[in-house]
Design a protein around this motif. Structure first.
Motif, PDB file in Angstrom:
ATOM      1  N   ALA A   1      31.808   2.046  -8.169  1.00 23.45           N
ATOM      2  CA  ALA A   1      31.916   0.842  -7.303  1.00 23.45           C
ATOM      3  C   ALA A   1      33.200   0.637  -6.865  1.00 23.45           C
ATOM      4  CB  ALA A   1      31.346  -0.309  -8.286  1.00 23.45           C
ATOM      5  N   ASP A   2      34.421   0.707  -7.846  1.00 22.62           N
ATOM      6  CA  ASP A   2      35.695   0.465  -7.498  1.00 22.62           C
ATOM      7  C   ASP A   2      36.138   1.580  -6.268  1.00 22.62           C
ATOM      8  OD1 ASP A   2      35.718  -1.869  -8.745  1.00 22.62           O
ATOM      9  OD2 ASP A   2      36.854  -1.003 -10.525  1.00 22.62           O
ATOM     10  N   GLY A   3      35.850   2.726  -6.609  1.00 20.60           N
ATOM     11  CA  GLY A   3      36.228   3.972  -5.755  1.00 20.60           C
ATOM     12  C   GLY A   3      35.576   3.745  -4.327  1.00 20.60           C
ATOM     13  N   MET A   4      34.332   3.528  -4.601  1.00 22.98           N
ATOM     14  CA  MET A   4      33.820   3.139  -2.974  1.00 22.98           C
ATOM     15  C   MET A   4      34.625   2.000  -2.323  1.00 22.98           C
ATOM     16  SD  MET A   4      30.924   5.207  -2.484  1.00 22.98           S
ATOM     17  CE  MET A   4      29.706   4.142  -1.655  1.00 22.98           C
ATOM     18  N   ALA A   5      34.732   0.765  -2.828  1.00 21.63           N
ATOM     19  CA  ALA A   5      35.409  -0.234  -2.174  1.00 21.63           C
ATOM     20  C   ALA A   5      36.881   0.224  -1.863  1.00 21.63           C
ATOM     21  CB  ALA A   5      35.498  -1.388  -3.178  1.00 21.63           C
ATOM     22  N   TYR A   6      37.460   0.940  -2.573  1.00 24.23           N
ATOM     23  CA  TYR A   6      38.836   1.404  -2.202  1.00 24.23           C
ATOM     24  C   TYR A   6      38.854   2.186  -1.083  1.00 24.23           C
ATOM     25  CZ  TYR A   6      43.797   2.333  -2.999  1.00 24.23           C
ATOM     26  OH  TYR A   6      45.268   2.673  -2.931  1.00 24.23           O
ATOM     27  N   ALA A   7      37.786   3.199  -1.002  1.00 17.40           N
ATOM     28  CA  ALA A   7      37.852   4.145   0.135  1.00 17.40           C
ATOM     29  C   ALA A   7      37.622   3.154   1.365  1.00 17.40           C
ATOM     30  CB  ALA A   7      36.472   5.115  -0.168  1.00 17.40           C
ATOM     31  N   ARG A   8      36.741   2.223   1.313  1.00 18.58           N
ATOM     32  CA  ARG A   8      36.646   1.662   2.455  1.00 18.58           C
ATOM     33  C   ARG A   8      37.782   0.739   2.992  1.00 18.58           C
ATOM     34  NH1 ARG A   8      33.940  -2.506   2.673  1.00 18.58           N
ATOM     35  NH2 ARG A   8      32.977  -2.545   4.752  1.00 18.58           N
ATOM     36  N   GLU A   9      38.589   0.398   2.039  1.00 18.53           N
ATOM     37  CA  GLU A   9      39.820  -0.287   2.401  1.00 18.53           C
ATOM     38  C   GLU A   9      40.909   0.732   2.901  1.00 18.53           C
ATOM     39  OE1 GLU A   9      41.788  -3.487  -0.424  1.00 18.53           O
ATOM     40  OE2 GLU A   9      42.900  -1.727  -0.529  1.00 18.53           O
ATOM     41  N   GLN A  10      40.584   2.021   2.604  1.00 18.88           N
ATOM     42  CA  GLN A  10      41.707   2.854   3.096  1.00 18.88           C
ATOM     43  C   GLN A  10      41.287   3.573   4.624  1.00 18.88           C
ATOM     44  OE1 GLN A  10      44.583   3.925   1.761  1.00 18.88           O
ATOM     45  NE2 GLN A  10      44.037   2.207   0.320  1.00 18.88           N
ATOM     46  N   GLY A  11      40.212   2.736   4.963  1.00 19.77           N
ATOM     47  CA  GLY A  11      39.773   3.240   6.551  1.00 19.77           C
ATOM     48  C   GLY A  11      38.559   3.829   6.508  1.00 19.77           C
ATOM     49  N   ALA A  12      37.648   4.295   5.469  1.00 22.58           N
ATOM     50  CA  ALA A  12      36.421   5.182   5.517  1.00 22.58           C
ATOM     51  C   ALA A  12      35.426   4.685   6.522  1.00 22.58           C
ATOM     52  CB  ALA A  12      35.960   5.375   4.128  1.00 22.58           C
ATOM     53  N   SER A  13      34.893   5.191   7.483  1.00 28.09           N
ATOM     54  CA  SER A  13      33.784   4.998   8.109  1.00 28.09           C
ATOM     55  C   SER A  13      32.397   5.357   7.747  1.00 28.09           C
ATOM     56  CB  SER A  13      34.076   4.990   9.914  1.00 28.09           C
ATOM     57  OG  SER A  13      34.140   6.117   9.861  1.00 28.09           O
ATOM     58  N   LYS A  14      32.479   6.298   6.964  1.00 28.70           N
ATOM     59  CA  LYS A  14      31.181   6.895   6.426  1.00 28.70           C
ATOM     60  C   LYS A  14      31.792   7.265   5.038  1.00 28.70           C
ATOM     61  CE  LYS A  14      30.256   9.553   9.775  1.00 28.70           C
ATOM     62  NZ  LYS A  14      29.526  10.328  10.895  1.00 28.70           N
ATOM     63  N   LEU A  15      30.668   7.394   4.300  1.00 29.36           N
ATOM     64  CA  LEU A  15      31.021   7.906   2.800  1.00 29.36           C
ATOM     65  C   LEU A  15      30.231   8.826   2.139  1.00 29.36           C
ATOM     66  CD1 LEU A  15      31.619   4.017   1.764  1.00 29.36           C
ATOM     67  CD2 LEU A  15      33.113   5.801   1.449  1.00 29.36           C
ATOM     68  N   ILE A  16      30.617   9.614   1.114  1.00 24.15           N
ATOM     69  CA  ILE A  16      29.774  10.628   0.412  1.00 24.15           C
ATOM     70  C   ILE A  16      30.422  10.361  -1.145  1.00 24.15           C
ATOM     71  CG2 ILE A  16      29.271  12.908  -0.260  1.00 24.15           C
ATOM     72  CD1 ILE A  16      29.463  13.668   2.748  1.00 24.15           C
ATOM     73  N   ASP A  17      29.371  10.071  -2.026  1.00 22.22           N
ATOM     74  CA  ASP A  17      29.864  10.297  -3.263  1.00 22.22           C
ATOM     75  C   ASP A  17      29.245  11.261  -4.205  1.00 22.22           C
ATOM     76  OD1 ASP A  17      27.949   8.963  -5.644  1.00 22.22           O
ATOM     77  OD2 ASP A  17      27.358   7.843  -3.649  1.00 22.22           O
ATOM     78  N   VAL A  18      29.953  11.683  -5.033  1.00 16.36           N
ATOM     79  CA  VAL A  18      29.474  13.049  -5.701  1.00 16.36           C
ATOM     80  C   VAL A  18      29.618  12.683  -7.382  1.00 16.36           C
ATOM     81  CG1 VAL A  18      29.449  15.120  -6.135  1.00 16.36           C
ATOM     82  CG2 VAL A  18      30.520  14.291  -3.676  1.00 16.36           C
ATOM     83  N   ALA A  19      28.848  12.672  -8.126  1.00 19.18           N
ATOM     84  CA  ALA A  19      28.547  12.321  -9.383  1.00 19.18           C
ATOM     85  C   ALA A  19      27.566  12.884 -10.324  1.00 19.18           C
ATOM     86  CB  ALA A  19      28.676  10.726  -9.456  1.00 19.18           C
ATOM     87  N   THR A  20      27.947  13.252 -11.614  1.00 22.58           N
ATOM     88  CA  THR A  20      27.147  13.699 -12.455  1.00 22.58           C
ATOM     89  C   THR A  20      26.561  12.331 -13.139  1.00 22.58           C
ATOM     90  OG1 THR A  20      29.099  13.725 -13.942  1.00 22.58           O
ATOM     91  CG2 THR A  20      28.285  15.898 -13.523  1.00 22.58           C
ATOM     92  N   LEU A  21      25.481  11.837 -12.344  1.00 23.66           N
ATOM     93  CA  LEU A  21      25.275  10.381 -12.625  1.00 23.66           C
ATOM     94  C   LEU A  21      24.172   9.995 -13.638  1.00 23.66           C
ATOM     95  CD1 LEU A  21      26.767   7.833 -11.512  1.00 23.66           C
ATOM     96  CD2 LEU A  21      24.586   7.558 -10.258  1.00 23.66           C
TER      97      LEU A  21
END
Length: 514
Positions: free
Chosen positions: A370-390
């Motif tokens: 959750a924090d990583g996604m928000a930080y990536a958005r703040e860094q300018g990401a306009s599309k996102l991929i998250d990868v996790a052993t979830l």
């Protein structure tokens, strides 16, 4: 300590030579692709035909797909060997060619050879479905390097063998400038992909006492320094000041504090159309207060495989230098049941201000993401991929065969699955119906981190997706595919480095589409 990464050792090249030149090469082993039809029609080099016919008559080797047979070459010295690799009667897909090369590499490792010459048919594309020299070259290069991977070990006594050091592809006769360029392109891509997978495997295989959050940060900074990428690491003090409550909460029970790692790759003049990659970096997961059972917990060294994957992608970008912009973010922590650990029932505030009700501390990956996604958005990401052993739930659904995917953008997901078909890494889409999103609602917070066992692989992914805040997004659950109990295809026992190649392939396709 032994078992060097395959990517550090093997040099790969191609030469166009005459048949007599091939026989005089000073190498430990030859690799030859064999189809039964080719042997029967005598289309192979006579030296090989004379060896193969008796083997086939005695049913010792039939040239079936992925079948290998190694034998010494008489009068050539103790270590002069030929490895025959079957391709069957039909053309191979690039994935089948990749697996055939991996089988050849494994056979070579058993004989402890260091230098290999791979004799190619003229033209090799006759063996392939795609009929493309660059694709064939990439598949062979990837397969050999990935198949030659050996996990690092820590035994006191080990035989001094560093693995395969040199692979030379040999093509008889002449070739056009275009074909030579295709081969060079394919080898270059294959080296970049395979080296990056090996990096991810090496990191994921490290014991938990040798890879804590600060160690993962140092490994990431080494990759950034290697290619001159902009990078940063936020420590626990900075995380608290910024209000990254999810990452702080998960890491606060450990003696090893959390970190947030960022690397930027700028391949275009303007920092726009930025792809954000977010990888789960839990360096060891006990489950925290919601403690996991003892059996199998040692495999939780692999709970940072998502972080290893996105870091591997950054390594590939450094080698290939595509005209794209990418920001990588890794929230990394160790989930331990200490006296200061977060607890079921806690309510924590994430970086974007959204609150999370904690119902299960073993559902920690989505909390740090959750924090990583928000930080990536703040860094300018306009599309996102998250990868996790979830989730363990994805294992129930797909076993260790396919990666589960959840997304909020069908077109982006379809493009990604097409990329996975080219790399041979299986990805299966899971539905993202509104009813699944509704299951995340909490009575006391904005979202809850666990919805129970029903649809758990989906709702866990959608939890992460709420922090994309409407941006096109794909979640990849690699809990089943990141770490195998036994080798399969191009993958060894242990860490696989899964999704490095597919994410890189998808990114290169984004470049081509511009």
């Amino acid at each position: 300590m032994d078992g060097h990464s395959c990517s550090e050792m093997m040099q790969v090249a191609i030469e166009w030579i005459g048949e007599s030149d091939a026989a005089r090469l000073d190498v430990d082993a030859f690799i030859v692709l064999v189809s039964p039809e080719g042997v029967q029609h005598g289309s192979m080099r006579q030296a090989w035909n004379s060896l193969l016919l008796p083997l086939m008559e005695r049913h010792l080797f039939q040239g079936a797909p992925f079948q290998t047979y190694a034998m010494p070459l008489q009068g050539r010295g103790e270590y002069r060997t030929v490895i025959f690799v079957g391709v069957g009667e039909r053309p191979l897909t690039s994935e089948e060619l990749r697996v055939a090369a991996a089988q050849a590499a494994k056979a070579a490792l058993k004989m402890r050879v260091k230098t290999i010459a791979w004799e190619l048919s003229s033209p090799l594309v006759a063996f392939t479905v795609e009929q493309d020299a660059a694709t064939a070259a990439q598949a062979l290069t990837e397969g050999m390097i990935l198949g030659a991977y050996r996990q690092q070990h820590y035994k006191k006594h080990a035989a001094p063998y560093d693995g395969i050091e040199q692979l030379l592809f040999l093509r008889k006769g002449s070739a056009s400038a275009a074909e030579k360029a295709d081969w060079e392109l394919g080898i270059r891509r294959g080296l970049a992909y395979a080296e990056s997978v090996c990096l991810a495997r090496d990191l994921t295989n490290l014991p938990g006492n040798m890879l804590v959050p600060d160690d993962l940060a140092k490994a990431a900074l080494n990759v950034a320094a290697k290619y001159g990428f902009e990078s940063s690491v936020l420590d626990e003090r900075q995380l608290k000041e910024l209000g990254m409550g999810g990452l702080i909460a998960v890491g606060q029970g450990s003696a090893h504090p959390p970190r947030l790692i960022m690397i930027r790759y700028q391949g275009r003049e303007q920092w726009e159309d930025v792809i954000g990659l977010v990888g789960k970096g839990i360096t060891f997961d006990t489950g925290g207060i919601s403690l996991k059972r003892r059996v199998g917990m040692e495999e939780m060294i692999s709970d940072m495989a998502g972080a290893a994957a996105v870091l591997g992608v950054m390594n590939a970008l450094g080698r290939l230098k595509p005209a794209v912009n990418v920001v990588m973010v890794i929230p990394t922590a160790e989930n331990m049941p200490g006296g200061t650990a977060f607890k079921p029932g806690d309510v924590i505030r994430s970086y974007n201000g959204r609150t999370i009700e904690v119902l299960n501390t073993d559902a920690e990956g989505r909390v740090v993401l959750a924090d990583g996604m928000a930080y990536a958005r703040e860094q300018g990401a306009s599309k996102l991929i998250d990868v996790a052993t979830l989730t363990g739930a994805v294992l129930t659904a797909l076993g260790d065969v396919a990666t589960g995917a959840v997304a909020n953008d069908d077109t982006m997901l379809e493009e990604f699955i097409l990329a996975s078909k080219r790399t041979g890494e299986k990805v299966w889409p899971l539905p993202a119906y509104k009813e699944f999103w509704d299951m995340l609602k909490s009575d006391v917070a904005d979202v809850k981190n666990s919805t129970g066992s029903r649809g758990a692989a989906i709702t866990a992914g959608l939890f992460v997706g709420t922090f994309a805040e409407g941006l096109p997004w794909i979640h990849l659950d690699i809990a089943g595919t990141a770490f195998l109990a036994k080798e399969r295809g191009v993958n060894p026992k242990g860490a696989t480095g899964v999704m490095v190649r597919t994410i890189t392939e998808w990114i290169l396709a984004q470049e081509a589409a511009k």
